[in-house]
Design a protein around this motif. Structure first.
Motif, PDB file in Angstrom:
ATOM      1  N   VAL A   2     -10.354   9.006 -11.165  1.00 11.15           N
ATOM      2  CA  VAL A   2      -9.501   7.962 -10.580  1.00 11.15           C
ATOM      3  C   VAL A   2      -9.647   6.662 -11.363  1.00 11.15           C
ATOM      4  N   ARG A   3      -8.483   6.055 -11.654  1.00  6.89           N
ATOM      5  CA  ARG A   3      -8.451   4.669 -12.149  1.00  6.89           C
ATOM      6  C   ARG A   3      -8.032   3.827 -10.954  1.00  6.89           C
ATOM      7  N   TRP A   4      -8.876   2.913 -10.559  1.00  6.08           N
ATOM      8  CA  TRP A   4      -8.774   2.222  -9.284  1.00  6.08           C
ATOM      9  C   TRP A   4      -7.924   0.959  -9.343  1.00  6.08           C
ATOM     10  N   LEU A   5      -7.213   0.715  -8.255  1.00  2.00           N
ATOM     11  CA  LEU A   5      -6.608  -0.575  -7.954  1.00  2.00           C
ATOM     12  C   LEU A   5      -7.465  -1.154  -6.842  1.00  2.00           C
ATOM     13  N   LEU A   6      -8.110  -2.269  -7.101  1.00  2.00           N
ATOM     14  CA  LEU A   6      -8.973  -2.904  -6.113  1.00  2.00           C
ATOM     15  C   LEU A   6      -8.219  -4.078  -5.503  1.00  2.00           C
ATOM     16  N   TYR A  27       0.832  -1.205   0.000  1.00  2.00           N
ATOM     17  CA  TYR A  27       0.000   0.000   0.000  1.00  2.00           C
ATOM     18  C   TYR A  27       0.870   1.260   0.000  1.00  2.00           C
ATOM     19  N   ARG A  28       1.974   1.245   0.758  1.00  2.00           N
ATOM     20  CA  ARG A  28       2.868   2.410   0.764  1.00  2.00           C
ATOM     21  C   ARG A  28       3.523   2.601  -0.596  1.00  2.00           C
ATOM     22  N   THR A  29       3.847   1.497  -1.280  1.00  2.00           N
ATOM     23  CA  THR A  29       4.429   1.580  -2.621  1.00  2.00           C
ATOM     24  C   THR A  29       3.433   2.216  -3.594  1.00  2.00           C
ATOM     25  N   VAL A  30       2.181   1.820  -3.492  1.00  2.00           N
ATOM     26  CA  VAL A  30       1.145   2.434  -4.327  1.00  2.00           C
ATOM     27  C   VAL A  30       1.039   3.921  -3.997  1.00  2.00           C
ATOM     28  N   ARG A  31       1.072   4.270  -2.716  1.00  2.00           N
ATOM     29  CA  ARG A  31       0.995   5.679  -2.287  1.00  2.00           C
ATOM     30  C   ARG A  31       2.159   6.484  -2.865  1.00  2.00           C
ATOM     31  N   GLU A  32       3.374   5.923  -2.841  1.00  5.12           N
ATOM     32  CA  GLU A  32       4.542   6.628  -3.386  1.00  5.12           C
ATOM     33  C   GLU A  32       4.412   6.841  -4.893  1.00  5.12           C
ATOM     34  N   ALA A  33       3.862   5.848  -5.600  1.00  5.54           N
ATOM     35  CA  ALA A  33       3.704   5.954  -7.052  1.00  5.54           C
ATOM     36  C   ALA A  33       2.585   6.924  -7.422  1.00  5.54           C
ATOM     37  N   HIS A  34       1.595   7.052  -6.563  1.00  6.67           N
ATOM     38  CA  HIS A  34       0.414   7.877  -6.854  1.00  6.67           C
ATOM     39  C   HIS A  34       0.041   8.694  -5.615  1.00  6.67           C
ATOM     40  N   PRO A  35       0.861   9.689  -5.253  1.00 11.78           N
ATOM     41  CA  PRO A  35       0.611  10.425  -4.004  1.00 11.78           C
ATOM     42  C   PRO A  35      -0.728  11.159  -3.973  1.00 11.78           C
ATOM     43  N   GLU A  36      -1.293  11.440  -5.142  1.00 12.62           N
ATOM     44  CA  GLU A  36      -2.570  12.154  -5.195  1.00 12.62           C
ATOM     45  C   GLU A  36      -3.775  11.225  -5.086  1.00 12.62           C
ATOM     46  N   ALA A  37      -3.548   9.929  -5.168  1.00 11.87           N
ATOM     47  CA  ALA A  37      -4.656   8.970  -5.197  1.00 11.87           C
ATOM     48  C   ALA A  37      -5.253   8.774  -3.806  1.00 11.87           C
ATOM     49  N   PRO A  38      -6.573   8.753  -3.731  1.00 14.70           N
ATOM     50  CA  PRO A  38      -7.212   8.479  -2.438  1.00 14.70           C
ATOM     51  C   PRO A  38      -7.127   7.001  -2.087  1.00 14.70           C
ATOM     52  N   PHE A  39      -7.090   6.716  -0.809  1.00 10.27           N
ATOM     53  CA  PHE A  39      -7.154   5.341  -0.298  1.00 10.27           C
ATOM     54  C   PHE A  39      -8.466   5.188   0.446  1.00 10.27           C
ATOM     55  N   PHE A  40      -9.173   4.111   0.180  1.00 11.15           N
ATOM     56  CA  PHE A  40     -10.394   3.779   0.893  1.00 11.15           C
ATOM     57  C   PHE A  40     -10.288   2.334   1.342  1.00 11.15           C
ATOM     58  N   TYR A  41     -10.771   2.069   2.537  1.00  7.90           N
ATOM     59  CA  TYR A  41     -10.783   0.721   3.066  1.00  7.90           C
ATOM     60  C   TYR A  41     -12.237   0.262   3.117  1.00  7.90           C
ATOM     61  N   ARG A  81      -7.936  -0.007 -13.022  1.00  9.40           N
ATOM     62  CA  ARG A  81      -6.637  -0.268 -13.651  1.00  9.40           C
ATOM     63  C   ARG A  81      -6.217  -1.716 -13.440  1.00  9.40           C
ATOM     64  N   ALA A  82      -6.458  -2.252 -12.228  1.00 10.50           N
ATOM     65  CA  ALA A  82      -6.052  -3.630 -11.921  1.00 10.50           C
ATOM     66  C   ALA A  82      -6.773  -4.107 -10.665  1.00 10.50           C
ATOM     67  N   VAL A  83      -6.752  -5.425 -10.488  1.00 12.86           N
ATOM     68  CA  VAL A  83      -7.314  -6.076  -9.307  1.00 12.86           C
ATOM     69  C   VAL A  83      -6.217  -6.959  -8.716  1.00 12.86           C
ATOM     70  N   ALA A  84      -6.080  -6.920  -7.391  1.00  7.87           N
ATOM     71  CA  ALA A  84      -5.135  -7.785  -6.684  1.00  7.87           C
ATOM     72  C   ALA A  84      -5.918  -8.583  -5.645  1.00  7.87           C
ATOM     73  N   ILE A  85      -5.812  -9.901  -5.719  1.00 12.67           N
ATOM     74  CA  ILE A  85      -6.549 -10.778  -4.816  1.00 12.67           C
ATOM     75  C   ILE A  85      -5.576 -11.631  -4.013  1.00 12.67           C
ATOM     76  N   ARG A  86      -5.640 -11.485  -2.684  1.00 13.97           N
ATOM     77  CA  ARG A  86      -4.813 -12.313  -1.809  1.00 13.97           C
ATOM     78  C   ARG A  86      -5.488 -13.659  -1.632  1.00 13.97           C
ATOM     79  N   GLU A  87      -4.701 -14.716  -1.804  1.00  7.99           N
ATOM     80  CA  GLU A  87      -5.198 -16.079  -1.650  1.00  7.99           C
ATOM     81  C   GLU A  87      -5.095 -16.488  -0.183  1.00  7.99           C
ATOM     82  N   LEU A  88      -6.216 -16.809   0.416  1.00 11.54           N
ATOM     83  CA  LEU A  88      -6.237 -17.205   1.818  1.00 11.54           C
ATOM     84  C   LEU A  88      -5.825 -18.665   1.973  1.00 11.54           C
ATOM     85  N   THR A  89      -5.294 -18.984   3.144  1.00 16.48           N
ATOM     86  CA  THR A  89      -4.991 -20.371   3.473  1.00 16.48           C
ATOM     87  C   THR A  89      -6.297 -21.096   3.783  1.00 16.48           C
ATOM     88  N   GLY A  90      -6.252 -22.416   3.893  1.00 11.36           N
ATOM     89  CA  GLY A  90      -7.440 -23.190   4.235  1.00 11.36           C
ATOM     90  C   GLY A  90      -8.060 -22.738   5.549  1.00 11.36           C
TER      91      GLY A  90
END
Length: 176
Positions: free
Chosen positions: A91-95, A17-31, A119-128
């Motif tokens: 905004v072009r979103w990263l979800l 998330y910090r890397t995304v913030r550094e690349a796009h300092p103007e982009a809003p973050f929403f949780y 722009r892109a989607v990132a999905i974390r794979e959960l463990t069992g």
């Protein structure tokens, strides 16, 4: 519901998330979460303690409604994403989400409803074990079917997601 210091962060997620913030300092973050508003204090403390970029929480109400005992998590996320895209048309979103419930399908629908806005989607794979805690049987995490309308990456943690997102133009570095 536990104290924020008792929770463990997913390795590499705050760094991603910090890397995304550094690349796009103007982009809003929403949780955006199906978590209830009564957990907001704990969630805010957790995010701050682990160095996540600041941003508003979009949570849901808990309890009975006119149509049932609980609110629909997917409906909450669908409606919230539609509102965000209408409020921030530039905004072009990263979800970013996980495969524990419905995020792959929700994000796929959002990208299809708003062509060119995700722009892109990132999905974390959960463990069992994490799948069970999310309410799924192991190996039954939701996933969008068919070809994704936008670049979609998966990984076990933030480090793996960052490595894969680095290959998607304009995500981890500002678009030229």
């Amino acid at each position: 519901m536990r104290h924020s210091s008792a929770r463990r962060p997913v390795p590499g997620m705050a760094d991603l998330y910090r890397t995304v913030r550094e690349a796009h300092p103007e982009a809003p973050f929403f949780y955006l979460s199906t978590g209830a508003w009564n957990t907001a204090g704990t969630l805010r403390a957790f995010l701050a303690q682990h160095g996540y970029p600041a941003g508003p929480l979009l949570l849901t109400d808990w309890g009975p409604t006119l149509t049932g005992w609980f609110r629909s998590g997917p409906a909450h996320k669908d409606a919230s994403l539609d509102l965000l895209m209408s409020w921030f048309p530039h905004v072009r979103w990263l979800l970013v989400g996980d495969d524990g419930q419905h995020d792959p399908d929700i994000y796929d629908r959002a990208a299809r409803r708003s062509p060119g806005r995700v722009r892109a989607v990132a999905i974390r794979e959960l463990t069992g074990g994490q799948q069970v805690l999310a309410g799924n049987a192991p190996g039954n995490g939701a996933s969008a079917e068919g070809e994704a309308p936008v670049p979609t990456v998966t990984g076990r943690d933030g480090t793996e997601l960052a490595r894969r997102l680095a290959e998607v133009p304009g995500v981890l570095r500002a678009a030229g």
